[in-house]
Design a protein around this motif. Structure first.
Motif, short mmCIF file in Angstrom:
data_model
loop_
_atom_site.label_atom_id
_atom_site.label_comp_id
_atom_site.label_asym_id
_atom_site.label_seq_id
_atom_site.Cartn_x
_atom_site.Cartn_y
_atom_site.Cartn_z
N ALA A 79 0.83 -1.21 0.00
CA ALA A 79 0.00 0.00 0.00
C ALA A 79 0.86 1.26 0.00
N GLU A 80 1.96 1.24 0.74
CA GLU A 80 2.76 2.47 0.87
C GLU A 80 3.51 2.83 -0.42
N ASP A 81 3.62 1.88 -1.35
CA ASP A 81 4.32 2.17 -2.61
C ASP A 81 3.35 2.34 -3.78
N LYS A 82 2.08 2.15 -3.51
CA LYS A 82 1.09 2.22 -4.58
C LYS A 82 0.73 3.67 -4.89
N PRO A 83 0.62 4.02 -6.17
CA PRO A 83 0.21 5.39 -6.51
C PRO A 83 -1.15 5.73 -5.90
N PHE A 84 -1.34 6.99 -5.59
CA PHE A 84 -2.60 7.43 -4.99
C PHE A 84 -3.79 7.05 -5.86
N ASP A 85 -3.67 7.27 -7.17
CA ASP A 85 -4.78 6.96 -8.06
C ASP A 85 -5.18 5.49 -7.97
N CYS A 86 -4.18 4.62 -7.84
CA CYS A 86 -4.47 3.19 -7.74
C CYS A 86 -5.13 2.88 -6.39
N SER A 87 -4.73 3.60 -5.36
CA SER A 87 -5.24 3.32 -4.02
C SER A 87 -6.72 3.65 -3.90
N ILE A 88 -7.18 4.63 -4.65
CA ILE A 88 -8.59 5.01 -4.49
C ILE A 88 -9.48 4.47 -5.60
N TRP A 89 -8.87 3.91 -6.65
CA TRP A 89 -9.68 3.36 -7.75
C TRP A 89 -10.66 2.33 -7.23
#
Ligand code: SF4
Ligand code: SF4
Length: 124
Positions: free
Chosen positions: A85-95
């Motif tokens: 989670a800490e390395d995932k882009p923000f856009d991917c985290s909220i998709w």
């Protein structure tokens, strides 16, 4: 992706938001600079990415078919995204949610292109 409402199994079999057609390359993910630095070199995931201006660079299309898609560098075809989670882009985290500019106002929208978003309560 919101893992609390989307199962990894469903996403692993779909992969839609982690694969890109040529005409969709403009919307590949932006990563924070410190993550770009980490992922550009040998790292814990065993996969290195290529980045330009903090955006992941994808390629390797094998045909001239405009519908052909290439997966994100960090997509495991069986398990889904390999990033923590800490390395995932923000856009991917909220998709499949997206933050959009609507007439100068920031709004949160549920993208209709995620097949599971169509299964939300009240969706037809
Ligand atoms: S489009 Fe939706 S179901 Fe498909 S991989 Fe992305 S979040 Fe999962
Ligand atoms: S970083 Fe992960 S979630 Fe985002 S597009 Fe790549 S594989 Fe998918």
């Amino acid at each position: 992706m919101l893992s609390s409402i989307l199962s990894k199994q469903s996403c692993a079999s779909c992969k839609f938001c982690c694969s890109f057609r040529r005409q969709s390359l403009w919307e590949t993910q932006l990563f924070p600079p410190e993550v770009v630095e980490k992922l550009s070199h040998p790292n814990e995931y065993g996969v290195m990415g290529e980045f330009r201006d903090c955006q992941i660079v994808l390629g390797g299309y094998r045909t001239d078919d405009t519908e052909e898609e290439v997966p994100c560098t960090f997509l495991n075809p069986h398990k889904g995204c390999i990033l923590k989670a800490e390395d995932k882009p923000f856009d991917c985290s909220i998709w499949p949610l997206r933050i959009m500019d609507k007439d100068g106002e920031l709004v949160i929208a549920l993208t209709p292109t995620c097949p599971l978003s169509a299964q939300r309560p009240g969706a037809s």
